[in-house]
Design an enzyme around this catalytic site. Structure first.
Site, PDB file in Angstrom:
ATOM      1  N   GLU A 219      82.541   0.599  43.350  1.00 19.90           N
ATOM      2  CA  GLU A 219      82.176  -1.262  43.071  1.00 19.90           C
ATOM      3  C   GLU A 219      81.929  -1.823  44.601  1.00 19.90           C
ATOM      4  O   GLU A 219      82.905  -1.802  45.179  1.00 19.90           O
ATOM      5  CB  GLU A 219      83.564  -1.773  42.428  1.00 19.90           C
ATOM      6  N   CYS A 253      82.480 -10.158  47.051  1.00 17.17           N
ATOM      7  CA  CYS A 253      81.354  -9.428  46.730  1.00 17.17           C
ATOM      8  C   CYS A 253      80.382 -10.310  45.922  1.00 17.17           C
ATOM      9  O   CYS A 253      79.175 -10.219  46.134  1.00 17.17           O
ATOM     10  CB  CYS A 253      81.937  -8.324  46.142  1.00 17.17           C
TER      11      CYS A 253
HETATM   12  P1  NAD Z   1      88.568  -2.365  53.202  1.00 16.16           P
HETATM   13  O1  NAD Z   1      88.286  -2.249  54.805  1.00 16.16           O
HETATM   14  O2  NAD Z   1      89.806  -2.966  52.742  1.00 16.16           O
HETATM   15  O3  NAD Z   1      88.322  -0.836  52.574  1.00 16.16           O
HETATM   16  C1  NAD Z   1      88.332  -0.612  51.413  1.00 16.16           C
HETATM   17  C2  NAD Z   1      89.197   0.712  51.121  1.00 16.16           C
HETATM   18  O4  NAD Z   1      88.607   1.980  51.994  1.00 16.16           O
HETATM   19  C3  NAD Z   1      90.475   0.536  52.082  1.00 16.16           C
HETATM   20  O5  NAD Z   1      91.634   1.157  50.998  1.00 16.16           O
HETATM   21  C4  NAD Z   1      90.399   1.334  53.070  1.00 16.16           C
HETATM   22  O6  NAD Z   1      91.663   2.040  53.609  1.00 16.16           O
HETATM   23  C5  NAD Z   1      89.495   2.547  52.773  1.00 16.16           C
HETATM   24  N1  NAD Z   1      88.580   2.856  53.901  1.00 16.16           N
HETATM   25  C6  NAD Z   1      88.400   2.281  55.103  1.00 16.16           C
HETATM   26  N2  NAD Z   1      87.976   3.333  55.864  1.00 16.16           N
HETATM   27  C7  NAD Z   1      87.657   4.297  55.373  1.00 16.16           C
HETATM   28  C8  NAD Z   1      87.199   5.683  55.858  1.00 16.16           C
HETATM   29  N3  NAD Z   1      86.636   6.026  56.664  1.00 16.16           N
HETATM   30  N4  NAD Z   1      87.397   6.520  54.874  1.00 16.16           N
HETATM   31  C9  NAD Z   1      87.930   6.414  53.413  1.00 16.16           C
HETATM   32  N5  NAD Z   1      88.572   5.271  53.194  1.00 16.16           N
HETATM   33  C10 NAD Z   1      88.514   4.354  53.861  1.00 16.16           C
HETATM   34  O7  NAD Z   1      87.471  -3.216  52.721  1.00 16.16           O
HETATM   35  P2  NAD Z   1      85.864  -3.476  52.790  1.00 16.16           P
HETATM   36  O8  NAD Z   1      85.400  -2.287  52.632  1.00 16.16           O
HETATM   37  O9  NAD Z   1      85.773  -4.248  53.918  1.00 16.16           O
HETATM   38  O10 NAD Z   1      85.827  -4.471  51.570  1.00 16.16           O
HETATM   39  C11 NAD Z   1      84.600  -5.452  51.550  1.00 16.16           C
HETATM   40  C12 NAD Z   1      83.491  -5.036  50.865  1.00 16.16           C
HETATM   41  O11 NAD Z   1      83.900  -4.447  49.598  1.00 16.16           O
HETATM   42  C13 NAD Z   1      82.102  -5.646  50.701  1.00 16.16           C
HETATM   43  O12 NAD Z   1      81.116  -5.067  51.020  1.00 16.16           O
HETATM   44  C14 NAD Z   1      82.557  -6.309  49.288  1.00 16.16           C
HETATM   45  O13 NAD Z   1      81.169  -6.945  49.003  1.00 16.16           O
HETATM   46  C15 NAD Z   1      82.896  -5.129  48.621  1.00 16.16           C
HETATM   47  N6  NAD Z   1      83.576  -5.360  47.487  1.00 16.16           N
HETATM   48  C16 NAD Z   1      83.036  -5.056  46.195  1.00 16.16           C
HETATM   49  C17 NAD Z   1      83.839  -5.516  44.969  1.00 16.16           C
HETATM   50  C18 NAD Z   1      83.110  -5.182  43.636  1.00 16.16           C
HETATM   51  O14 NAD Z   1      83.699  -5.247  42.631  1.00 16.16           O
HETATM   52  N7  NAD Z   1      81.910  -4.850  43.431  1.00 16.16           N
HETATM   53  C19 NAD Z   1      84.766  -6.564  45.030  1.00 16.16           C
HETATM   54  C20 NAD Z   1      85.297  -6.764  46.419  1.00 16.16           C
HETATM   55  C21 NAD Z   1      85.039  -6.232  47.378  1.00 16.16           C
END
Ligand code: NAD
Length: 486
Positions: A219, A253
Site C-alpha cells: 500500500e 497517501c
Molecule cells: P515510515 O517511515 O513510518 O515507514 C513505514 C515502515 O517502514 C515503518 O514501520 C518503518 O520501520 C519501515 N522501514 C523504514 N525504513 C525501512 C528499511 N530501510 N527497511 C525496511 N523497513 C523500513 O513511513 P513512510 O514510508 O514515510 O510512510 C509514508 C508513505 O506511505 C507515503 O508515501 C504515503 O503515501 C504512503 N502511505 C500509503 C498508504 C496506503 O494505504 N496506500 C497509507 C499511508 C501512507
C-alpha cells in the site's frame, strides 16, 4: 516505545509459527473474540490513543476519531460479525462453467489462512494503518507480527502495552524499533507481508520477500492529482480540495497533491481556496488547534526546502513556524518540470499547474506514475467517462476528496507505483487467505474416465481430445483477424 531486542525477533517468528501449527487461530470463535477484543481495546483506551497520536503528530482529536479510531472500531465489529461468511467454504457445484459430468466431484474453495504473517505500518495514520491489517490477519485466521512505525513512538509505545493486554499473545506480537529491527524481522520467513509506506522501502521489502517467495500487499503513495473542469462550481471544488489537503496537514497517501486547472479558472479557484482557508482557520492555521503539525524536523526541512527550490509562484500561504513544525496550507502555481511536480509532497502544499484542456490533463497524468487516487471535479458525465478511459489510478473519485476512505465497501489500493493488493474488510481478509481448492471424485466415475490412462489410442484421442477441436467458435463482432481466414 521500547525497541524489541534483536535476539527476540527470531523467537517471535518461531512462536507465531508454532501457534499457527496448533490450528488454534483457525477457530472462528477465537477469531471473533480477538476481533471484538480489538474493538474493546479501542473503546476503553480511546482517550490515551488520541493523546498519544496528538503527542506524535499534533493531530486534533477530532481527526483521530473521525478518520482513524471510529473507523477501526466499526470495522473490527463488522469483521467479527461477517467472518463466518467470509471464511465459509464456497461450493462450486452450480458454477455455470462446470460441465454436468463434474457436478458430482464436489468442487469447493476454502478461504484458508496463509500462516504467520507480517504487517509493517507507517507513521502518518498510525492507528488505522496498523489496526486495519491486524483486523484482516486475525479475521483470516493467521498469526501476526505487527511492526509499528518508530516515527510515531508514543503511539507505538502505547500499543506495545495494550496489545498484550487485549489480544492472544500466542498469536499476535508487536515489534518496535527502526531499520535494524525491521531488517531482522525481514530476515525471517513470513507467509504474507502487508506493507504500507513509501516506494523506496517497498523495494527493500519486496527484495526480502522474494528470498522466501513471500506474497505481498504493498500500500504505497505517490502524487494524487486533481482535475478541475472549468465548468464546475469553483467555490465547492476549492472547499473540498482544501479539506482533503489540510487533513493531517497533507500527510496522507490520498491527499490531493497537485491540481490541473485551465488558465481561465486559476484565479477563481485560488480565490476560493483562500476563502475556504479563511473559513477553516479564521485566526490563521499556524496557531489553530484544528490543524496538525509536520511529523518531525526531517520532514519539515524537506517541505521547507521544496518551497525554497520551487520556481513557481506562491499564491496562498507559505508561512511557517519552525519551532512548532507548522506550515500553512500553501498553494503554488508552477510550470512543467518544477521540483514540486517531482515526488509526493506529503505536506500541506497544493501545487497548481495550468493545462490547455481536459485532454491535456489526462495526457499529463498518463505520462507519469499511476497515482493512488485521481480526483476529478466535473458534472459532465462524458468527461468522467473520458478520464476513466484515458488514465489509470487505484481510485477514481468524482467531486470530492478523501471520502473514499469512509466507504468501507470499496476495495482500496494502488496500481503500478502506488502499490498492489486491496484492503478494507473482506478485501483485507483476502490478503491473508488463499483459495484452497478441493475435489472429491467418486469411484463410480471410473468407467467414464478410464480412457485417460495409457496406452493412448486413436479411440482415446477421439473421445477425450477431438470433440473440442471440432467445436463451433462463435463469430466475433469485429471482422477479420491478424491471420486471414483460409
Ligand atoms: P515510515 O517511515 O513510518 O515507514 C513505514 C515502515 O517502514 C515503518 O514501520 C518503518 O520501520 C519501515 N522501514 C523504514 N525504513 C525501512 C528499511 N530501510 N527497511 C525496511 N523497513 C523500513 O513511513 P513512510 O514510508 O514515510 O510512510 C509514508 C508513505 O506511505 C507515503 O508515501 C504515503 O503515501 C504512503 N502511505 C500509503 C498508504 C496506503 O494505504 N496506500 C497509507 C499511508 C501512507
Amino acid at each position: 516505545m521500547i525497541d524489541t531486542p534483536l535476539v527476540e525477533i527470531p523467537k517471535i517468528n518461531a512462536s507465531l509459527r508454532a501457534t499457527f501449527a496448533t490450528r488454534k487461530t483457525f477457530d472462528l470463535a477465537w477469531r471473533q473474540h480477538q476481533l471484538l477484543q480489538i474493538s474493546r481495546m479501542l473503546q476503553e483506551n480511546h482517550k490515551s490513543i488520541a493523546d498519544a497520536i496528538y503527542a506524535d503528530l499534533g493531530k486534533p482529536a477530532f481527526e483521530v476519531y473521525m478518520t482513524e479510531l471510529n473507523l477501526m472500531l466499526d470495522r473490527a465489529i463488522i469483521s467479527a460479525k461477517r467472518v463466518p461468511e467470509w471464511a465459509a467454504v464456497k461450493n462450486l457445484e452450480n458454477h455455470p462453467d462446470l460441465p454436468p459430468h463434474q457436478k458430482g466431484w464436489k468442487p469447493k474453495v476454502t478461504p484458508t489462512p496463509k500462516g504467520a504473517v507480517l504487517v509493517i505500518s507507517p507513521w502518518n495514520y498510525p492507528l488505522i494503518l496498523s489496526i486495519q491489517g491486524t483486523i484482516g490477519a486475525i479475521a483470516a485466521g493467521c498469526t501476526l507480527c505487527l511492526k509499528l512505525s518508530e516515527v510515531t513512538s508514543n503511539y507505538a509505545g502505547l500499543l506495545q502495552q495494550l496489545i498484550p493486554k487485549y489480544l492472544d499473545q500466542d498469536a499476535v506480537r508487536v515489534v518496535c524499533g527502526g531499520v535494524p529491527e525491521v531488517t531482522k524481522v525481514l530476515e525471517q520467513k513470513w507467509d504474507h507481508i502487508f506493507y504500507t509506506g513509501n516506494g523506496t522501502v517497498a523495494r527493500i521489502i519486496a527484495t526480502a520477500a522474494a528470498k522466501h517467495l513471500t506474497p505481498l500487499t504493498l500500500e504505497l503513495g505517490g502524487k494524487s492529482p486533481v482535475i478541475i473542469d472549468p465548468e464546475y462550481d469553483m467555490e465547492l471544488a476549492a472547499r473540498r480540495v482544501l479539506w482533503g489537503k489540510i487533513n493531517n496537514c497533507g500527510q496522507v497517501c490520498v491527499s490531493p497533491d497537485y491540481a490541473l486547472v485551465t488558465p481561465s479558472t486559476t484565479a477563481a479557484f485560488v480565490e476560493n481556496l483562500k476563502k475556504a482557508c479563511l473559513s477553516f482557520y479564521p485566526d490563521g492555521s499556524l496557531k489553530s488547534d484544528s490543524y496538525t503539525r509536520i511529523i518531525n524536523m526531517q520532514h519539515f526541512s524537506r517541505i521547507k526546502s521544496l518551497l525554497e527550490q520551487t520556481r513557481g509562484k506562491i499564491l496562498m500561504g507559505g508561512g511557517m513556524d519552525e519551532t512548532e513544525r507548522r506550515i500553512e496550507p500553501t498553494v503554488v502555481l508552477v510550470k512543467p518540470g518544477d521540483v514540486l511536480l517531482e515526488s509526493e509532497t506529503f505536506g500541506p502544499i497544493l501545487t497548481l499547474m495550468e493545462v490547455d484542456d481536459m485532454r491535456s490533463a489526462c495526457e499529463y497524468i498518463s505520462a507519469n506514475d499511476h497515482p493512488l487516487v485521481l480526483y476529478l471535479f466535473t458534472q459532465n458525465e462524458q468527461l468522467q467517462q473520458d478520464v476513466r478511459k484515458l488514465t489509470m489510478s487505484g481510485n477514481l473519485i468524482f467531486n470530492d476528496t478523501f471520502m473514499q476512505m469512509d466507504v468501507k465497501v470499496l476495495p482500496f489500493g494502488g496500481v503500478g507505483e502506488s502499490g498492489y493488493g486491496r484492503q478494507v474488510l473482506e478485501n483485507t481478509f483476502s490478503c491473508f487467505t488463499y483459495e484452497r481448492t478441493s475435489l472429491d471424485i467418486p469411484a463410480e466415475v471410473e468407467s467414464k474416465i478410464y480412457l485417460r490412462y495409457p496406452p493412448y489410442t486413436d479411440r482415446s484421442f477421439e473421445v477425450e481430445c477431438a470433440p473440442l477441436l471440432n467445436v463451433q467458435i462463435p463469430e466475433s463482432t469485429l471482422e477479420g483477424g491478424l491471420i486471414p481466414r483460409g
